[in-house]
Motif scaffolding. Structure first.
Motif, PDB file in Angstrom:
ATOM      1  N   GLU A   1      11.972  81.904   6.950  1.00  0.00           N
ATOM      2  CA  GLU A   1      12.058  80.457   6.752  1.00  0.00           C
ATOM      3  C   GLU A   1      13.522  80.065   6.866  1.00  0.00           C
ATOM      4  OE1 GLU A   1      10.068  78.704   3.455  1.00  0.00           O
ATOM      5  OE2 GLU A   1       8.201  79.775   3.837  1.00  0.00           O
TER       6      GLU A   1
ATOM      7  N   GLU B   1       5.303  83.379   0.224  1.00  0.00           N
ATOM      8  CA  GLU B   1       6.747  83.156   0.278  1.00  0.00           C
ATOM      9  C   GLU B   1       7.441  83.816  -0.912  1.00  0.00           C
ATOM     10  OE1 GLU B   1       7.896  79.019   0.381  1.00  0.00           O
ATOM     11  OE2 GLU B   1      10.031  79.508   0.615  1.00  0.00           O
TER      12      GLU B   1
ATOM     13  N   ASP C   1      11.905  75.408   7.655  1.00  0.00           N
ATOM     14  CA  ASP C   1      11.665  74.958   6.287  1.00  0.00           C
ATOM     15  C   ASP C   1      12.225  73.546   6.102  1.00  0.00           C
ATOM     16  OD1 ASP C   1      10.921  75.176   3.644  1.00  0.00           O
ATOM     17  OD2 ASP C   1      12.271  76.829   3.168  1.00  0.00           O
TER      18      ASP C   1
END
Ligand code: C2E
Ligand code: MG
Ligand code: MG
Ligand code: MG
Length: 290
Positions: free
Chosen positions: A150, A59, A180
């Motif tokens: 996300e 991420e 998310d």
């Protein structure tokens, strides 16, 4: 006397308001210049699968280093970037940088994995968001299947039709879509049917006390079951201890992310992790889960 006192208090209150307002203004002015001054950079935090021991995705988390303000937390400047509309420009920069970095690592022959980019609800108000993403993928030469978005449940609060169309198009290209902070944003679950979702990301607020709070454990279990029944993947964020990792693993949540595995890392620190296998849960003496 009392009246005077009251006035003084009002005056003080007013002063501190001004201080806050000017701090915000300074932040806003600095934020506007930050892009051209190249003050943003990305950190990368791996998401691991404890069944295979591999990093499945990493991420991208934006950081802002300002000479006056120091290192500013995303919690301080992302909301401001959203309010001022700067998130549009910043979001595109994050996407381009993350995709280019992923492509560079692939060219250096690291095992291919997805890069996950956070998108604010505000970005879904752009009508041509899917075009922008497609253009960035083409320009960075990254195959769409190595990109993950996300998004939070907040994207369903306005402009639903545009949001659904945008995500459909990206999903059809092969982009992976994750929700998310799942369970914290929006009380209706019906959006799950409307969106082409691949993964539910259990919010860290349910993970923090999962080993001691039965309510949190119940919520995590429910999310995992929901994901399984809908044939979605599920990942837990904010995993900080071996106890949390073991419990989540026993609940059939094998993808995890958090300080227990790795903090967000800079561009130089991340590549050595990409070949790592020692997060496997079945390694002798599970201390090596770390
Ligand atoms: P998020 O996407 O839910 O990211 C998780 C946050 O938790 C990150 O904070 C991460 O550093 C932190 N974290 C990771 N593992 C652990 C752990 O084990 N324990 C604890 N206590 N925290 C952990 P960060 O980097 O400060 O980012 C905060 C939020 O800012 C993100 O939450 C995301 O919503 C937003 N954000 C960050 N980068 C971007 C971006 O490029 N674009 C947008 N739109 N939002 C971003
Ligand atoms: Mg995120
Ligand atoms: Mg999250
Ligand atoms: Mg979160």
């Amino acid at each position: 006397r009392a009246k005077e006192h009251g006035r003084n208090q009002y005056h003080l209150y007013n002063l501190s308001m001004n201080a806050q307002t000017s701090k915000r203004l300074a932040m806003e002015t600095n934020l506007r210049k930050a892009m051209e001054r190249e003050e943003f950079f990305l950190n990368y935090q791996p998401k691991v699968n404890v069944k295979t021991g591999r990093v499945v995705s990493f991420e991208a988390l934006v950081r802002w280093q300002n000479p006056e303000l120091g290192l500013v937390e995303p919690k301080q400047f992302i909301p401001l970037a959203e309010e001022t509309g700067m998130i549009i420009q910043l979001g595109e920069w994050v996407l381009r940088t993350a995709c280019a970095q992923n492509r560079a690592w692939q060219e250096a022959e690291y095992p291919p994995m997805r890069v996950a980019v956070n998108f604010s609800p505000r970005q879904f108000q752009i009508l041509r968001l899917a075009d922008m993403v497609e253009r960035v993928l083409a320009e960075t030469d990254l195959d769409p299947r190595w990109l993950e978005l996300e998004v939070t449940e907040g994207i369903m609060l306005q402009n639903v039709e545009n949001t659904v169309t945008t995500l459909r198009r990206l999903s059809d290209l092969g982009v992976h879509i994750s929700i998310d902070d799942f369970g914290t944003g929006y009380s209706s679950l019906s959006y799950i049917k409307k969106l082409p979702i691949n993964t539910l990301k259990i919010d860290q607020s349910f993970v923090n006390d999962i080993t001691t709070n039965p309510d949190d454990a119940a919520i995590a279990t429910a999310v995992i079951t929901l994901a399984q029944s809908l044939r979605l993947s599920v990942i837990a964020e904010g995993v900080e201890s071996e106890g949390q990792a073991r419990l989540l693993d026993s609940l059939e949540c094998s993808e995890m992310q958090g300080y227990f595995f790795s903090r967000p890392l800079n561009t130089a620190e991340f590549p050595p992790l990409m070949n790592k296998l020692h997060w496997r849960r079945d390694m002798p003496n599970n201390t090596s889960i770390h």
